[in-house]
Design a protein around this motif. Structure first.
Motif, mmCIF file in Angstrom:
data_model
loop_
_atom_site.group_PDB
_atom_site.id
_atom_site.type_symbol
_atom_site.label_atom_id
_atom_site.label_comp_id
_atom_site.label_asym_id
_atom_site.label_seq_id
_atom_site.Cartn_x
_atom_site.Cartn_y
_atom_site.Cartn_z
ATOM 1 N N GLN A 307 1.423 -1.210 0.179
ATOM 2 C CA GLN A 307 -0.234 -0.355 0.297
ATOM 3 C C GLN A 307 1.267 1.018 -0.273
ATOM 4 O OE1 GLN A 307 -1.999 -1.151 3.837
ATOM 5 N NE2 GLN A 307 -4.003 -1.745 2.416
ATOM 6 N N TRP A 308 2.338 0.742 0.922
ATOM 7 C CA TRP A 308 2.683 2.446 1.369
ATOM 8 C C TRP A 308 3.542 2.642 -1.088
ATOM 9 C CZ3 TRP A 308 8.273 1.792 4.099
ATOM 10 C CH2 TRP A 308 8.921 2.800 4.247
ATOM 11 N N ARG A 312 3.315 5.601 -3.401
ATOM 12 C CA ARG A 312 4.900 6.231 -3.745
ATOM 13 C C ARG A 312 4.795 6.144 -5.228
ATOM 14 N NH1 ARG A 312 7.398 1.535 -0.641
ATOM 15 N NH2 ARG A 312 8.940 1.486 -2.464
ATOM 16 N N LEU A 313 3.692 5.451 -6.289
ATOM 17 C CA LEU A 313 3.942 5.316 -7.220
ATOM 18 C C LEU A 313 2.257 6.461 -7.327
ATOM 19 C CD1 LEU A 313 3.740 1.442 -7.834
ATOM 20 C CD2 LEU A 313 5.422 2.755 -8.432
ATOM 21 N N PHE A 314 1.465 6.373 -6.950
ATOM 22 C CA PHE A 314 0.714 7.715 -7.017
ATOM 23 C C PHE A 314 1.163 9.165 -7.302
ATOM 24 C CE2 PHE A 314 -3.113 4.429 -6.348
ATOM 25 C CZ PHE A 314 -3.375 4.439 -7.459
ATOM 26 N N ILE A 320 -1.886 13.128 -6.465
ATOM 27 C CA ILE A 320 -1.976 13.249 -5.133
ATOM 28 C C ILE A 320 -2.666 12.439 -4.225
ATOM 29 C CG2 ILE A 320 -1.689 15.160 -3.519
ATOM 30 C CD1 ILE A 320 0.755 14.333 -5.583
ATOM 31 N N ASP A 321 -4.532 12.572 -4.519
ATOM 32 C CA ASP A 321 -5.305 12.311 -4.124
ATOM 33 C C ASP A 321 -5.200 10.848 -3.643
ATOM 34 O OD1 ASP A 321 -5.870 14.840 -3.971
ATOM 35 O OD2 ASP A 321 -7.960 14.651 -5.049
ATOM 36 N N GLN A 322 -4.860 9.981 -4.941
ATOM 37 C CA GLN A 322 -4.911 8.496 -4.778
ATOM 38 C C GLN A 322 -4.014 8.070 -3.399
ATOM 39 O OE1 GLN A 322 -5.759 8.912 -9.283
ATOM 40 N NE2 GLN A 322 -5.891 6.826 -8.712
ATOM 41 N N ARG A 328 -2.728 6.493 3.758
ATOM 42 C CA ARG A 328 -3.788 6.099 5.141
ATOM 43 C C ARG A 328 -3.912 4.545 4.803
ATOM 44 N NH1 ARG A 328 -7.479 10.549 3.299
ATOM 45 N NH2 ARG A 328 -6.168 12.724 5.030
ATOM 46 N N ASN A 329 -4.082 3.904 3.615
ATOM 47 C CA ASN A 329 -4.798 2.529 3.492
ATOM 48 C C ASN A 329 -3.477 1.604 4.551
ATOM 49 O OD1 ASN A 329 -7.090 2.943 2.795
ATOM 50 N ND2 ASN A 329 -5.938 1.830 0.567
#
Length: 360
Positions: A307-308, A312-314, A320-322, A328-329
């Motif tokens: 999830q981290w 980083r990929l997003f 940024i929102d994703q 957060r997840n």
């Protein structure tokens, strides 16, 4: 009613495929059988402890081995094996002094005529202790001796595991080329094994993960001097691990294989290739069954990583929102992680805060 031996073998078969919960059930049932032979009793307890440890359950693992210790009192070979396993668990839970004491005691009581396989295992553990104590030159000598005994025993899987440890010790002394060659040799040993197992696949993942780390650490000129670069070794090992994980249909192995491959492409800035692999890693981490011991999702330890990584990929692709949602997840997945899993990095001097702090 099944015999203890039959239940023991069923547990071993399940464990080979990484099905540790069923394996534990078989071994627990074997322990309840009547007139249990002492040697078999000790072997079951050792296997049971190994399975607990594979699930990150260090306390039950240690308790199980402490039950085996008095049973092995007059059997130095088995006693040495139990002590080595206790040393390994102590390393995993950062009880370094205890790990040291168990390791040296195991070698002290080992009979001179001990089989090469047991001697190799004990020396590999001693090398791990010396590495944690930062005696890298000593560790390199110990691992080198350990490999010779593993070769005598004809055990390529153990040779591969020792070579991975040796690569780490070489990297700590900045012997980058030798470290890379050790990982290359480990990969060759694993290729020589003609049957698939959880251990083989996990070892391929270890080669891939350490080769990626080596690629980040080693100066470019040193890395290029090898016949195979750390990057090439990492990609080969991780692709092989993914194929074997698919054959075993093991969710945890699949999660690691997809996740590490995703990380490989992330570091290459090939975000379009990394994204689907990272999503697959998250999917399989969520499929990894809830442990029947803790009522906690043991996969949290790997789920947060991917999830981290997704965050980083997003971020890298300006979504940024994703990215924030993924971060957060990751934080939410970290909350239930067991203390043992958080510190269970034998070869890391980083604290839990150092490891997961960047997520926050």
């Amino acid at each position: 009613a099944q015999t203890a031996q039959a239940l023991f073998e069923q547990g071993q078969d399940a464990s080979q495929h990484g099905d540790f919960e069923p394996a534990i059930r078989h071994w627990q049932a074997a322990l309840k059988t009547d007139n249990l032979d002492t040697q078999l009793h000790i072997h079951i307890l050792i296997q049971l402890a190994t399975a607990y440890q594979a699930l990150g359950l260090s306390d039950p693992a240690r308790d199980t081995l402490l039950q085996a210790l008095p049973l092995a009192d007059n059997q130095p070979l088995l006693q040495a094996t139990v002590l080595t396993n206790l040393s390994d668990i102590s390393l995993a839970t950062r009880q370094d002094t205890q790990a040291h004491d168990y390791a040296y005691k195991s070698l002290e009581i080992l009979p001179k005529e001990a089989p090469a396989l047991i001697r190799a295992t004990l020396l590999n553990n001693l090398g791990n202790v010396q590495t944690v104590e930062a005696y890298y030159a000593k560790a390199i000598e110990t691992y080198t001796d350990s490999i010779k005994f593993a070769q005598t025993a004809g055990n390529p899987l153990l040779q591969a595991k020792i070579l991975i440890n040796l690569a780490y010790a070489y990297s700590k002394t900045e012997q980058w080329q030798t470290a890379t060659k050790s990982l290359e040799s480990a990969l060759q040993q694993l290729d020589a094994i003609d049957h698939n197992s959880y251990d083989k696949t996990f070892s391929l993942l270890s080669v891939g993960a350490w080769a990626q780390r080596l690629d980040r650490q080693a100066p470019v000129t040193d890395a290029k001097a090898n016949r195979q670069s750390p990057k090439a070794i990492a990609l080969a090992a991780l692709n092989k691990a993914l194929t074997l994980a698919q054959q075993l249909e093991n969710a945890r192995l699949l999660s690691y294989a997809y996740g590490y491959l995703g990380h490989f492409y992330e570091t290459e800035q090939r975000y379009a290739d990394s994204l689907p692999l990272t999503r697959q890693a998250i999917f399989f981490a969520q499929k990894d069954p809830t442990s029947f011991f803790t009522q906690q999702n043991q996969a949290s330890e790997i789920l947060y990583r991917w999830q981290w990584q997704l965050g980083r990929l997003f971020k890298a692709t300006h979504k940024i929102d994703q990215a924030i949602e993924s971060y957060r997840n990751a934080v939410n997945s970290l909350q239930p992680v067991r203390w043992e899993l958080a510190i269970g990095y034998r070869k890391s001097l980083l604290s839990f805060r150092d490891i997961v702090g960047p997520v926050y």
